[in-house]
Scaffold this motif. Structure first.
Motif, PDB file in Angstrom:
ATOM      1  N   TRP A   1       2.555  10.964  10.734  1.00 19.98           N
ATOM      2  CA  TRP A   1       2.926  10.023   9.674  1.00 19.98           C
ATOM      3  C   TRP A   1       3.535   8.754  10.283  1.00 19.98           C
ATOM      4  CZ3 TRP A   1       2.323   8.972   4.706  1.00 19.98           C
ATOM      5  CH2 TRP A   1       3.253   8.133   4.074  1.00 19.98           C
ATOM      6  N   ASP A   2       4.439   8.934  11.276  1.00 16.21           N
ATOM      7  CA  ASP A   2       5.064   7.771  11.900  1.00 16.21           C
ATOM      8  C   ASP A   2       4.034   6.923  12.634  1.00 16.21           C
ATOM      9  OD1 ASP A   2       7.258   8.905  10.921  1.00 16.21           O
ATOM     10  OD2 ASP A   2       8.224   9.371  12.846  1.00 16.21           O
TER      11      ASP A   2
ATOM     12  N   LEU B   1       0.969   6.571  11.907  1.00 20.15           N
ATOM     13  CA  LEU B   1       0.209   5.806  10.917  1.00 20.15           C
ATOM     14  C   LEU B   1       1.039   4.637  10.391  1.00 20.15           C
ATOM     15  CD1 LEU B   1      -2.401   5.767   9.138  1.00 20.15           C
ATOM     16  CD2 LEU B   1      -1.025   6.885   7.406  1.00 20.15           C
ATOM     17  N   MET B   2       2.294   4.911  10.064  1.00 19.51           N
ATOM     18  CA  MET B   2       3.123   3.875   9.460  1.00 19.51           C
ATOM     19  C   MET B   2       3.347   2.703  10.419  1.00 19.51           C
ATOM     20  SD  MET B   2       3.745   4.348   6.413  1.00 19.51           S
ATOM     21  CE  MET B   2       2.423   5.374   5.854  1.00 19.51           C
ATOM     22  N   ASP B   3       3.406   3.015  11.738  1.00 13.19           N
ATOM     23  CA  ASP B   3       3.563   1.941  12.714  1.00 13.19           C
ATOM     24  C   ASP B   3       2.405   0.958  12.661  1.00 13.19           C
ATOM     25  OD1 ASP B   3       5.837   3.018  13.543  1.00 13.19           O
ATOM     26  OD2 ASP B   3       5.095   3.890  15.412  1.00 13.19           O
TER      27      ASP B   3
ATOM     28  N   LEU C   1       0.534   0.316   9.993  1.00 14.22           N
ATOM     29  CA  LEU C   1       0.183  -0.162   8.658  1.00 14.22           C
ATOM     30  C   LEU C   1       0.434  -1.655   8.509  1.00 14.22           C
ATOM     31  CD1 LEU C   1      -1.007   1.117   6.252  1.00 14.22           C
ATOM     32  CD2 LEU C   1       1.253   1.540   5.332  1.00 14.22           C
TER      33      LEU C   1
ATOM     34  N   LEU D   1      -4.681  -1.912   2.227  1.00 16.40           N
ATOM     35  CA  LEU D   1      -4.073  -0.829   3.004  1.00 16.40           C
ATOM     36  C   LEU D   1      -5.080  -0.239   3.977  1.00 16.40           C
ATOM     37  CD1 LEU D   1      -2.123   1.035   0.216  1.00 16.40           C
ATOM     38  CD2 LEU D   1      -1.150  -0.231   2.094  1.00 16.40           C
TER      39      LEU D   1
ATOM     40  N   VAL E   1      -4.630   0.360  11.186  1.00 19.43           N
ATOM     41  CA  VAL E   1      -5.037   1.697  10.742  1.00 19.43           C
ATOM     42  C   VAL E   1      -6.472   1.996  11.174  1.00 19.43           C
ATOM     43  CG1 VAL E   1      -5.288   3.184   8.746  1.00 19.43           C
ATOM     44  CG2 VAL E   1      -3.505   1.483   8.780  1.00 19.43           C
TER      45      VAL E   1
ATOM     46  N   ASP F   1      -5.099  10.026   9.035  1.00 23.53           N
ATOM     47  CA  ASP F   1      -5.799   8.801   8.676  1.00 23.53           C
ATOM     48  C   ASP F   1      -6.817   9.061   7.570  1.00 23.53           C
ATOM     49  OD1 ASP F   1      -5.986   6.122   9.052  1.00 23.53           O
ATOM     50  OD2 ASP F   1      -6.528   6.229  11.155  1.00 23.53           O
TER      51      ASP F   1
ATOM     52  N   PHE G   1      -5.090   9.489   4.331  1.00 21.40           N
ATOM     53  CA  PHE G   1      -4.609   8.177   3.903  1.00 21.40           C
ATOM     54  C   PHE G   1      -5.739   7.360   3.267  1.00 21.40           C
ATOM     55  CE2 PHE G   1      -3.845   3.679   4.966  1.00 21.40           C
ATOM     56  CZ  PHE G   1      -2.682   3.491   4.249  1.00 21.40           C
TER      57      PHE G   1
END
Lengths: 319, 521
Positions: free
Chosen positions: A87-88, A90-92, A94, A254, A269, A288, A291
């Motif tokens: 999750w982290d 991916l968030m980095d 985004l 996104l 992403v 991913d 997401f």
């Protein structure tokens, strides 16, 4: 209305869970590869064992769902960044994706809509056929051809823009700094051509339809000028399908564009997705995938619901 | 009432058409069917017609190009002629497709390039002037500009711009061959009068890089020198009268040495090192001169054949997908739309779920799972088929909802027609136009996503047999600024395909839409 929204949201999560299950099974069935370094391989193998990667598939899925619900843990990255939660990871990535696509949307929405309105007003005149021809060309050409053209003209010929987006360290450690924005102009341009053309075509089609409708005739007979009738009646009604489309593109930022991120080396992403396939980092790949699925489903239901909010004539969920 | 009606005798009456059988009149003009009407209106749409012509031309190119090239097939490659610019022997005298690339040269670089042509003429070590070498058939420099002089203190540097034939620029190469091969080359040289084998070069202080076969003249620090004037070597600069002094290997009697034993046991297997002029070596090996109308790709394949293969593959995939989706979507949508109710509900949920999976993920998973077993192209097809039919099904479904309660369907049902007959004979033909149009618009979408997937490397299509336009573009993506043809030709073809198929599809859509009839006039 509330009931309809609730129903759609529940249905969406139901669909998401089913798709997640399919994706999970297909991803976990893939053979996992250990690194060649023996010490690291042993460490990873024992981690996998502890995390239940060697259990039966459905047990694994149970663990996966439990971890998501209790700890918001979507698995771990093993190769892209060692032992960081997926999750982290991916968030980095985004923020860069969102920024590039947001800039491009903010740039192309006004231009696209204005061009579309202009073409619709000048329907069947040379201005319209000129714009429509260009739109036809620009809609059809794949986005990476634009990327190469932008690189060629703005980097090699004119030297105005950098070839690729700067690394974070080169641009003052901030994704929103001026220097970073400057390096993002090239991908934003490459994305915008198609976006402008698509918006322009859509706006033109909707507006020509409303411009020929009966209430326009009424508006003119009751004494409104052409401009008044167009802005107050035709344009407003044409916005009914256009706005949901804009909303869905705002959600679509996104997801971003894989190919543009690859060409301009934007650490977003889409690039993460490609990296996770090439490095066999399946937890990140799964993250991913979930997401992307979520973004797609969300865009779908937001568009449907927004129709009801924008146009009072449409009553959602009624038969 | 006094007036009497005259009595007409019965015999005077006669039937007008007695003896003749009466029929409805046959129409004088031919009926215009739905499809004929569509065709007539399609023809009026100029853009679509032009697009169709271009599509046909691209298809012809894709299928005829490999047939027309009788000398070699798409697997033919030459590693030394990789990434070379377009070169057509027919168009070369006109100055286009001459295999040329514009470059900037320093003085040393220019001498180096020119020296290839001089060396080609200097096959017997007789000493050839640069002027003679410039006239040589093997002279790579097509155009040389006047020098631009730059002064920095005492030194004057001269820079040139010029156009160089990238095939001839390869110049000389060292090759390892067997004795039998050597004899064959000599025989071929005898027969054609061309020179393939050139004298070997001495590995001495005048040779700055012994592995490079183009260093045939005496140099010091990459500058050509003349050693004739006694003890000290004199540096030479570029001028037409310049004579480059050869550095050929000679035996004790002063005869040139053409080959050198490098290893291998018996007479048959022994390897000999020779120095060849690659242009003629290529001719000797293949029997023709390099002639690549679109240049060569990054590995040395003929780009025109690679592109033809790529277009074939794209079209094959696109047409297959559109046909399969047409069939699946028509059946699924027909069942959904015709039966309605819970059948429709549950089938809709199923297609909703499938539609929710992003295509890129489907394609990736199929590639990872199946590519090793059934190959990348079939697994790509599977991926398209899994979710691709949903759009068609939705369209068919709405059409069925529209038509299923119309009078003619009820009439058919009253007459006792079965469900299957009503679906396929009565409703389906009416929705055919819409479905065909959507299938035609599937093609550009598939071409686009196929090239995107292969560009990203998710679908790996780079083998000797098959490639894709996306793979060609991906190969070119990092080097195309030096070799623009690698990017330009595939990008143009891909864009043309996309534009034309979109125009074609739009034309079809308008033609099949009866409500637009007469709007254009």
């Amino acid at each position: 209305m509330t009931k309809y929204v609730l129903k759609r949201v529940v249905l969406m999560f139901f669909t998401l869970i089913i798709i997640m299950t399919i994706e999970f099974v297909l991803v976990r069935l893939l053979p996992r590869e250990l690194p060649t370094d023996k010490v690291q391989a042993a460490a990873i193998a024992s981690r996998w064992e502890a995390l239940g990667y060697n259990q039966p598939l459905m047990v694994q899925y149970g663990i996966y769902l439990k971890n998501i619900v209790t700890q918001w843990d979507f698995g771990t990255s093993w190769y892209i960044s060692f032992r960081k939660p997926a999750w982290d990871v991916l968030m980095d990535r985004l923020l860069p994706t969102v920024l590039v696509n947001l800039y491009s949307l903010l740039f192309s929405i006004p231009i696209g809509i204005l061009l579309g309105i202009y073409a619709a007003i000048k329907k069947n005149k040379w201005q319209d056929s000129f714009i429509s021809t260009l739109v036809m060309l620009f809609v059809s050409i794949p986005s990476y051809v634009y990327a190469f053209l932008v690189q060629y003209f703005f980097y090699f010929k004119l030297g105005w823009l950098p070839l690729q987006v700067y690394a974070l360290a080169d641009a003052g450690n901030s994704w929103v700094s001026g220097k970073m924005f400057y390096s993002m102009i090239a991908p934003v341009l490459a994305l915008s051509f198609g976006e402008i053309a698509g918006l322009c075509r859509f706006t033109r089609a909707e507006l020509t339809e409303t411009l020929t409708s009966d209430y326009m005739l009424l508006a003119r007979t009751k004494g409104l000028s052409r401009r008044q009738a167009t802005t107050r009646h035709a344009l407003r009604n044409a916005m009914v399908p256009i706005l949901p489309m804009l909303i869905s593109s705002f959600i679509g930022i996104l997801g971003g564009s894989m190919i543009i991120e690859q060409i301009f080396s934007i650490p977003g992403v889409g690039q993460l997705y490609l990296k996770s396939i090439n490095l066999f980092d399946y937890d990140v790949f799964m993250m991913d995938g979930v997401f992307y699925t979520f973004v797609g489903l969300l865009a779908g239901i937001v568009v449907d619901i927004s129709y009801g909010f924008i146009d009072p004539r449409i009553r959602m969920g009624e038969r | 009432m006094s007036e009497r009606i005259p009595v007409i005798p019965k015999e005077k009456f006669a039937f007008v058409n007695e003896g003749a059988r009466m029929h409805d009149k046959v129409f004088d003009d031919k009926p215009i069917s739905y499809f004929k009407d569509a065709w007539l209106r399609f023809r009026k749409n100029r853009a679509s017609v032009i697009a169709t012509v271009i599509i046909v031309m691209i298809i012809l190119y894709a299928f005829l190009m490999p047939l027309m090239n009788t000398r070699y097939d798409s697997r033919f490659m030459d590693p030394y002629y990789a990434k070379k610019a377009p070169r057509s022997l027919v168009l070369r005298p006109l100055g286009i497709f001459d295999g040329g690339q514009d470059r900037a040269f320093s003085e040393k670089g220019l001498i180096r390039a020119v020296a290839v042509g001089v060396g080609a003429e200097n096959w017997d070590g007789r000493g050839v002037t640069v002027e003679e070498g410039l006239e040589s058939y093997y002279q790579p420099m097509l155009k040389i500009s006047d020098p631009v002089e730059k002064r920095a203190g005492k030194n004057i540097t001269r820079n040139y711009t010029g156009r160089v034939d990238v095939f001839l620029e390869v110049g000389f190469l060292y090759q390892s061959i067997m004795q039998s091969e050597y004899a064959k080359i000599r025989a071929w040289e005898e027969e054609t009068g061309l020179h393939v084998l050139y004298p070997l070069v001495e590995d001495n202080s005048y040779n700055t890089d012994a592995s490079d076969a183009n260093n045939w003249y005496k140099m010091k620090k990459n500058t050509p020198v003349s050693t004739a004037g006694g003890g000290k070597a004199k540096e030479l600069s570029y001028e037409p009268g310049l004579i480059l002094e050869d550095n050929y290997k000679r035996d004790a009697d002063g005869n040139l040495i053409y080959y050198e034993y490098t290893g291998g046991g018996s007479l048959e297997t022994a390897q000999y090192r020779v120095r060849v002029l690659y242009y003629n070596y290529y001719r000797y090996r293949n029997g023709f001169e390099p002639n690549y109308i679109f240049g060569t790709d990054s590995q040395g394949y003929d780009l025109s054949l690679r592109m033809a293969g790529g277009i074939q593959l794209s079209l094959l995939v696109a047409v297959c997908v559109s046909v399969i989706n047409f069939i699946l979507g028509a059946m699924y949508g027909a069942v959904e739309g015709y039966y309605g109710g819970w059948v429709d509900m549950s089938l809709e949920r199923l297609s909703d779920i499938l539609a929710g999976i992003p295509f890129i993920i489907v394609a990736t998973l199929f590639q990872i799972h199946l590519a090793a077993k059934v190959g990348p192209v079939p697994s790509l097809l599977f991926a398209y088929v899994v979710t691709g039919w949903i759009g068609t099904a939705a369209r068919v479904r709405t059409q069925f909802y529209r038509f299923k309660n119309q009078e003619y369907v009820m009439a058919a049902r009253t007459l006792g027609a079965r469900d299957r007959r009503i679906i396929w004979k009565h409703i389906f033909p009416n929705s055919l136009g819409t479905i065909i149009t959507s299938s035609a618009l599937v093609i550009p979408g598939v071409i686009n996503s196929e090239s995107m997937l292969s560009y990203l490397g998710i679908v790996k299509l780079g083998s000797a047999q098959a490639t894709s336009l996306g793979t060609l573009l991906a190969d070119a993506s990092s080097i195309w600024t030096n070799y623009p043809h690698l990017m330009i030709f595939p990008a143009i073809v891909l864009s043309l395909l996309m534009i034309c198929f979109n125009l074609f599809g739009n034309g079809l859509r308008d033609a099949f839409n009866p409500s637009l009839r007469g709007v254009e006039e």
